[in-house]
Design a protein around this motif. Sequence first.
Motif, PDB file in Angstrom:
ATOM      1  N   LEU A  33       0.816  -1.250   0.101  1.00 37.19           N
ATOM      2  CA  LEU A  33       0.007  -0.048  -0.061  1.00 37.19           C
ATOM      3  C   LEU A  33       0.755   1.262   0.037  1.00 37.19           C
ATOM      4  O   LEU A  33       0.319   2.198  -0.540  1.00 37.19           O
ATOM      5  CB  LEU A  33      -0.964  -0.049   1.254  1.00 37.19           C
ATOM      6  N   ASP A  34       1.971   1.129   0.705  1.00 36.29           N
ATOM      7  CA  ASP A  34       2.862   2.355   0.826  1.00 36.29           C
ATOM      8  C   ASP A  34       3.477   2.408  -0.786  1.00 36.29           C
ATOM      9  O   ASP A  34       3.586   3.855  -1.083  1.00 36.29           O
ATOM     10  CB  ASP A  34       4.018   2.118   1.681  1.00 36.29           C
ATOM     11  N   SER A  35       3.739   1.491  -1.151  1.00 32.75           N
ATOM     12  CA  SER A  35       4.296   1.635  -2.774  1.00 32.75           C
ATOM     13  C   SER A  35       3.140   2.251  -3.647  1.00 32.75           C
ATOM     14  O   SER A  35       3.513   3.197  -4.398  1.00 32.75           O
ATOM     15  CB  SER A  35       4.733   0.167  -3.316  1.00 32.75           C
ATOM     16  N   GLN A  36       2.061   1.699  -3.305  1.00 33.25           N
ATOM     17  CA  GLN A  36       0.930   2.337  -4.458  1.00 33.25           C
ATOM     18  C   GLN A  36       0.654   3.773  -4.063  1.00 33.25           C
ATOM     19  O   GLN A  36       0.309   4.655  -4.986  1.00 33.25           O
ATOM     20  CB  GLN A  36      -0.338   1.511  -4.149  1.00 33.25           C
ATOM     21  N   LEU A  37       0.801   4.130  -2.494  1.00 35.84           N
ATOM     22  CA  LEU A  37       0.458   5.516  -2.468  1.00 35.84           C
ATOM     23  C   LEU A  37       1.571   6.599  -2.922  1.00 35.84           C
ATOM     24  O   LEU A  37       1.295   7.402  -3.175  1.00 35.84           O
ATOM     25  CB  LEU A  37       0.488   5.668  -0.736  1.00 35.84           C
ATOM     26  N   GLN A  38       2.764   6.029  -2.911  1.00 36.73           N
ATOM     27  CA  GLN A  38       3.938   6.821  -3.359  1.00 36.73           C
ATOM     28  C   GLN A  38       3.829   6.930  -5.004  1.00 36.73           C
ATOM     29  O   GLN A  38       3.689   8.055  -5.439  1.00 36.73           O
ATOM     30  CB  GLN A  38       5.188   6.130  -3.163  1.00 36.73           C
ATOM     31  N   GLU A  39       3.419   5.907  -5.737  1.00 38.77           N
ATOM     32  CA  GLU A  39       3.160   5.998  -7.023  1.00 38.77           C
ATOM     33  C   GLU A  39       2.168   6.924  -7.340  1.00 38.77           C
ATOM     34  O   GLU A  39       2.074   7.655  -8.265  1.00 38.77           O
ATOM     35  CB  GLU A  39       2.892   4.538  -7.640  1.00 38.77           C
ATOM     36  N   ASN A  40       0.863   6.769  -6.652  1.00 42.41           N
ATOM     37  CA  ASN A  40      -0.437   7.746  -7.039  1.00 42.41           C
ATOM     38  C   ASN A  40      -0.024   9.333  -6.479  1.00 42.41           C
ATOM     39  O   ASN A  40      -0.525  10.127  -7.295  1.00 42.41           O
ATOM     40  CB  ASN A  40      -1.343   7.315  -6.493  1.00 42.41           C
ATOM     41  N   GLU A  41       0.684   9.270  -5.562  1.00 42.69           N
ATOM     42  CA  GLU A  41       1.118  10.824  -4.994  1.00 42.69           C
ATOM     43  C   GLU A  41       2.019  11.155  -6.096  1.00 42.69           C
ATOM     44  O   GLU A  41       1.840  12.743  -6.438  1.00 42.69           O
ATOM     45  CB  GLU A  41       1.737  10.769  -3.731  1.00 42.69           C
ATOM     46  N   LEU A  42       2.996  10.603  -6.889  1.00 43.66           N
ATOM     47  CA  LEU A  42       3.835  11.024  -7.980  1.00 43.66           C
ATOM     48  C   LEU A  42       2.874  11.575  -9.061  1.00 43.66           C
ATOM     49  O   LEU A  42       3.080  12.508  -9.754  1.00 43.66           O
ATOM     50  CB  LEU A  42       4.693  10.017  -8.459  1.00 43.66           C
ATOM     51  N   VAL A  43       1.973  10.711  -9.337  1.00 45.65           N
ATOM     52  CA  VAL A  43       0.877  10.928 -10.450  1.00 45.65           C
ATOM     53  C   VAL A  43       0.232  12.240 -10.381  1.00 45.65           C
ATOM     54  O   VAL A  43       0.026  13.149 -11.072  1.00 45.65           O
ATOM     55  CB  VAL A  43       0.032   9.670 -11.008  1.00 45.65           C
ATOM     56  N   ASP A  44      -0.429  12.203  -9.180  1.00 48.92           N
ATOM     57  CA  ASP A  44      -0.870  13.471  -8.540  1.00 48.92           C
ATOM     58  C   ASP A  44      -0.131  14.701  -8.843  1.00 48.92           C
ATOM     59  O   ASP A  44      -0.623  15.732  -9.069  1.00 48.92           O
ATOM     60  CB  ASP A  44      -1.642  13.245  -7.052  1.00 48.92           C
ATOM     61  N   GLN A  45       0.981  14.633  -8.505  1.00 51.28           N
ATOM     62  CA  GLN A  45       1.942  15.768  -8.450  1.00 51.28           C
ATOM     63  C   GLN A  45       2.333  16.061  -9.894  1.00 51.28           C
ATOM     64  O   GLN A  45       2.206  17.354 -10.547  1.00 51.28           O
ATOM     65  CB  GLN A  45       3.560  15.568  -7.828  1.00 51.28           C
ATOM     66  N   GLU A  46       2.285  15.251 -10.798  1.00 47.24           N
ATOM     67  CA  GLU A  46       2.521  15.419 -12.112  1.00 47.24           C
ATOM     68  C   GLU A  46       1.293  16.134 -13.029  1.00 47.24           C
ATOM     69  O   GLU A  46       1.435  17.049 -13.585  1.00 47.24           O
ATOM     70  CB  GLU A  46       2.676  14.082 -13.002  1.00 47.24           C
ATOM     71  N   PHE A  47       0.240  15.702 -12.468  1.00 45.67           N
ATOM     72  CA  PHE A  47      -0.902  16.317 -12.774  1.00 45.67           C
ATOM     73  C   PHE A  47      -1.162  17.873 -12.486  1.00 45.67           C
ATOM     74  O   PHE A  47      -1.587  18.693 -13.352  1.00 45.67           O
ATOM     75  CB  PHE A  47      -2.591  15.843 -12.347  1.00 45.67           C
ATOM     76  N   LYS A  48      -0.753  18.149 -11.360  1.00 47.81           N
ATOM     77  CA  LYS A  48      -0.451  19.615 -10.940  1.00 47.81           C
ATOM     78  C   LYS A  48       0.721  20.470 -11.687  1.00 47.81           C
ATOM     79  O   LYS A  48       0.146  21.481 -11.880  1.00 47.81           O
ATOM     80  CB  LYS A  48      -0.438  19.640  -9.451  1.00 47.81           C
ATOM     81  N   ASN A  49       1.486  19.642 -12.256  1.00 50.79           N
ATOM     82  CA  ASN A  49       2.422  20.284 -12.949  1.00 50.79           C
ATOM     83  C   ASN A  49       2.137  20.594 -14.528  1.00 50.79           C
ATOM     84  O   ASN A  49       2.860  21.374 -15.061  1.00 50.79           O
ATOM     85  CB  ASN A  49       3.775  19.663 -12.789  1.00 50.79           C
ATOM     86  N   MET A  50       1.207  19.710 -14.906  1.00 50.80           N
ATOM     87  CA  MET A  50       0.604  19.834 -16.351  1.00 50.80           C
ATOM     88  C   MET A  50      -0.186  21.066 -16.522  1.00 50.80           C
ATOM     89  O   MET A  50      -0.794  21.688 -15.755  1.00 50.80           O
ATOM     90  CB  MET A  50      -0.023  18.483 -16.560  1.00 50.80           C
ATOM     91  N   ASP A  51       0.031  21.562 -17.859  1.00 55.97           N
ATOM     92  CA  ASP A  51      -0.851  22.557 -18.467  1.00 55.97           C
ATOM     93  C   ASP A  51      -2.168  21.767 -18.508  1.00 55.97           C
ATOM     94  O   ASP A  51      -2.531  20.557 -18.724  1.00 55.97           O
ATOM     95  CB  ASP A  51      -0.126  22.564 -19.916  1.00 55.97           C
ATOM     96  N   ASP A  52      -3.375  22.807 -18.321  1.00 57.37           N
ATOM     97  CA  ASP A  52      -4.765  22.438 -18.402  1.00 57.37           C
ATOM     98  C   ASP A  52      -5.166  21.675 -19.690  1.00 57.37           C
ATOM     99  O   ASP A  52      -5.977  21.095 -19.779  1.00 57.37           O
ATOM    100  CB  ASP A  52      -5.601  23.575 -17.961  1.00 57.37           C
TER     101      ASP A  52
END
Length: 123
Positions: A33-52
């Motif tokens: 679960l920790d691994s999955q959490l880290q992976e999904n947090e990275l994806v979430d961070q990438e979404f925040k950095n992406m252009d709309d």
Amino acid sequence: MSAQQRKTLETLTMAMQTLQSELSTLVDSRQKLDSQLQENELVDQEFKNMDDQARVYKMIGPVLVLQEKTEAEANVEKRLEYIRGEISRVEKRIEQLSKEQEQKSVEIFKLQMEIQGINKAQA
């Protein structure tokens, strides 16, 4: 050692082994679960950095399908909520099992001391 004490000791030992096995399984689950959490947090961070206006693709089987960014972000947020909830549930269960394991350990210790006391008295 009486037959009753032997049976009690065997029962406690088996219960302790069962608790240890379940605890080990839960620790493995927690790590996944920790691994999955880290992976999904990275994806979430990438979404925040992406252009709309950026394009987001979702892999369905061997095919990449275009997906709305807002929909993808919502899916990741739901996944993060679910994973955090599972981590919380697993941690509570680990804590509960640790307490049970400690209690069984104390019971086994007391029984062993009782048996040693009886054996010394008989000697």
